[in-house]
Design an enzyme around this catalytic site. Structure first.
Site, short mmCIF file in Angstrom:
data_model
loop_
_atom_site.label_atom_id
_atom_site.label_comp_id
_atom_site.label_asym_id
_atom_site.label_seq_id
_atom_site.Cartn_x
_atom_site.Cartn_y
_atom_site.Cartn_z
CE LYS A 118 127.82 27.22 -12.61
NZ LYS A 118 127.30 25.99 -11.99
CG ASP A 158 124.19 26.44 -13.56
OD1 ASP A 158 124.37 25.69 -12.59
OD2 ASP A 158 123.70 27.59 -13.42
P1 NDP Z 1 117.24 25.01 -15.50
O1 NDP Z 1 117.53 26.16 -16.37
O2 NDP Z 1 117.03 23.67 -16.10
O3 NDP Z 1 115.97 25.33 -14.59
C1 NDP Z 1 115.94 26.43 -13.74
C2 NDP Z 1 114.57 26.53 -13.10
O4 NDP Z 1 114.59 27.57 -12.13
C3 NDP Z 1 113.48 26.88 -14.11
O5 NDP Z 1 112.26 26.34 -13.65
C4 NDP Z 1 113.46 28.40 -14.02
O6 NDP Z 1 112.21 28.97 -14.38
C5 NDP Z 1 113.71 28.63 -12.54
N1 NDP Z 1 114.41 29.91 -12.34
C6 NDP Z 1 115.58 30.31 -12.89
N2 NDP Z 1 115.90 31.54 -12.50
C7 NDP Z 1 114.90 31.93 -11.68
C8 NDP Z 1 114.64 33.10 -10.93
N3 NDP Z 1 115.50 34.14 -10.97
N4 NDP Z 1 113.50 33.15 -10.19
C9 NDP Z 1 112.63 32.12 -10.15
N5 NDP Z 1 112.83 30.97 -10.83
C10 NDP Z 1 113.95 30.89 -11.58
O7 NDP Z 1 118.45 24.97 -14.44
P2 NDP Z 1 118.92 23.77 -13.51
O8 NDP Z 1 117.75 22.97 -13.07
O9 NDP Z 1 120.05 23.09 -14.18
O10 NDP Z 1 119.55 24.56 -12.28
C11 NDP Z 1 118.77 24.95 -11.13
C12 NDP Z 1 119.70 25.24 -9.97
O11 NDP Z 1 120.46 24.06 -9.67
C13 NDP Z 1 120.73 26.34 -10.20
O12 NDP Z 1 120.97 27.01 -8.98
C14 NDP Z 1 121.98 25.57 -10.60
O13 NDP Z 1 123.16 26.30 -10.35
C15 NDP Z 1 121.86 24.37 -9.68
N6 NDP Z 1 122.59 23.18 -10.07
C16 NDP Z 1 122.40 22.60 -11.30
C17 NDP Z 1 123.09 21.46 -11.63
C18 NDP Z 1 122.83 20.71 -12.90
O14 NDP Z 1 123.34 19.61 -13.03
N7 NDP Z 1 122.04 21.23 -13.82
C19 NDP Z 1 124.11 20.89 -10.72
C20 NDP Z 1 124.17 21.53 -9.44
C21 NDP Z 1 123.46 22.65 -9.15
P3 NDP Z 1 111.86 29.29 -15.93
O15 NDP Z 1 111.43 27.99 -16.51
O16 NDP Z 1 110.79 30.31 -15.83
O17 NDP Z 1 113.13 29.82 -16.53
#
Ligand code: NDP
Length: 438
Positions: A118, A158
């Protein structure tokens, strides 16, 4: 654990992730005294190496800015290091160590040859211009490029890192390394990306959920699903659920939650997609446009729903949230995010014997299709969307079967936490044993 706690007292997320895995594998570990002789646990808990570096870049006003950046290569017993890059102000070594640790077992579960890694930075893309993001990505890779490669370490996206950021990083990597072998995954379709990669984590989580529901003969149609997040994972989770006739009743971002008791309509989904994916806007704007309920700073877990799919970030669902979901009759929780449920919440779900899938199993579809992207790059071919989607379905069904095999309770229910941890661990453990002490 007590040894790790005293050595890494300042790394709570890392200790949380390790404790969950060690607790699950204790029984199977004790059946293999050779593991102890090889000090397998300590070697598996401590990353192979951690790169920590400064990234300096120039903002649009000409100011020189500096961020902390990292790449953690956790374990490569079963394949090249593989794992995403996170850009978010909260990023620190503890969070990346937990993510790299989890990634090792998740990648093992996919059945593909990928180790765990990571990376990331405390750089926040929010409010930055396109040019600032490009300069930051280039500066990050100017340091990192010499430690990665198609058979060494393959980064991806991510939180805060999507197709745009991967494009900038890959462009810089190619320039520095003078090769074109696809060292990043999540690339654009024009330069080696895979169809279905953007959708893979969300779709994969829904496929895993369908496998779980099938064990109890439950149909997804008409079920109310509470989703958190509105980023890459959440959006494609919602899309697939809607295709299957489920009702998406919540989505959230870091400012608040929208609540639609009847479920998102197709028109609303299209607006939300554009708002979040193209303009990186706020859900507050969605609530204003459609006049729906909006919980300012609120989470989605206190509304009536049948299924919860936390898809935002770690520890976003605590004990109180879990109790509220259970009181509202939730039948399944399937994690799109990594470690979104606190240990108290996990125990509440396990005690209630609902269908509960931890992220390392349920969200493995993203990295699985990244593995398929690597395979396509190595072949210099690209597969059709149907082919990739079918492979994704097969992989999620296989992960579900592994969880059932290793996580069966005496009463016939399945502890997916134990199943995922034991299945993921055993493969890595056997590979490490076979390769000697390194
Ligand atoms: P994105 O950056 O595309 O989206 C993240 C989302 O979560 C946004 O809506 C963001 O809100 C919200 N968010 C982020 N941090 C916080 C916080 N501290 N409190 C509340 N809301 C929060 O990320 P992903 O969708 O790619 O990733 C989401 C999760 O999935 C993570 O845990 C990641 O590790 C996991 N994941 C992702 C993969 C991938 O392929 N992308 C694969 C496997 C797991 P805002 O718009 O306000 O920033």
């Amino acid at each position: 654990m007590s040894d790790l706690r005293s050595r890494f007292a300042h790394e709570p997320e890392y200790l949380q992730a390790v404790e969950e895995v060690l607790t699950s594998i204790e029984e199977v570990y004790n059946q293999h005294p050779e593991f102890e002789r090889y000090n397998l646990i300590e070697r598996l808990c401590i990353p192979d190496r951690i790169f920590t570096f400064r990234v300096s870049w120039i903002d649009d006003e000409g100011q020189v800015r500096t961020n902390m950046a990292y790449r953690i290569q956790h374990n490569n017993a079963i394949g090249p290091y593989k794992g995403g890059v996170r850009f978010h102000s909260s990023v620190n070594q503890s969070i990346l160590k937990f993510l790299a640790f989890e990634q090792t077992f998740k990648n093992s579960l996919t059945t593909l040859a990928m180790g765990g890694a990571k990376g990331g930075s405390d750089f926040s893309p929010k409010g930055k211009s396109n040019m600032e993001i490009m300069r930051f990505c280039q500066a990050y890779v100017a340091e990192l490029w010499r430690h990665i490669g198609p058979d060494t370490d393959v980064p991806a996206g991510d939180i805060g890192v999507g197709g745009r950021e991967v494009g900038f990083m890959y462009g810089m990597y190619k320039k520095m390394a003078r090769e074109n072998t696809g060292t990043f995954t999540g690339k654009g379709m024009e330069f080696g990306g895979s169809l279905i990669r953007p959708e893979a984590t969300g779709y994969g989580n829904v496929y895993f959920l369908l496998n779980m529901l099938a064990t109890r003969g439950i149909d997804i149609k008409g079920k109310r699903v509470a989703i958190s997040g509105s980023g890459n994972v959440a959006i494609y989770t919602a899309e697939k659920l809607m295709q299957l006739g489920a009702r998406v009743v919540t989505m959230s971002d870091s400012d608040g939650t929208i609540y639609l008791p009847e479920g998102l309509t197709q028109e609303q989904y299209e607006y939300l997609f554009e708002l979040k994916v193209y303009y990186r806007g706020r859900l507050r704007e969605f609530a204003e446009k459609y006049g729906c309920e909006y919980f300012d700073r609120g989470k989605p877990w206190h509304v009536p729903c049948d299924i919860a799919m936390p898809s935002a970030t770690q520890n976003e669902l605590d004990g109180d949230d879990a109790r509220a979901l259970l009181a509202n009759g939730v039948i399944a929780v399937s994690e799109g995010a990594n470690m979104p449920s606190t240990p108290e919440a996990v125990h509440a779900f396990l005690d209630a014997k609902i269908l509960y899938a931890p992220g390392k199993a349920a969200n493995a579809g993203g990295v699985a299709v990244s593995g398929l992207e690597m395979a396509q790059n190595a072949q210099k071919m690209s597969w059709t969307a149907q082919e990739v989607d079918q492979r994704l379905k097969d992989i999620m069904a296989n992960i579900h079967a592994q969880c059932c095999k290793y996580g069966q309770n005496p009463d016939g229910t399945v502890n997916y936490v134990k199943g995922a941890n034991v299945a993921g661990f055993m493969k890595v453990a056997r590979a490490m044993m076979a390769q000697g002490v390194l």
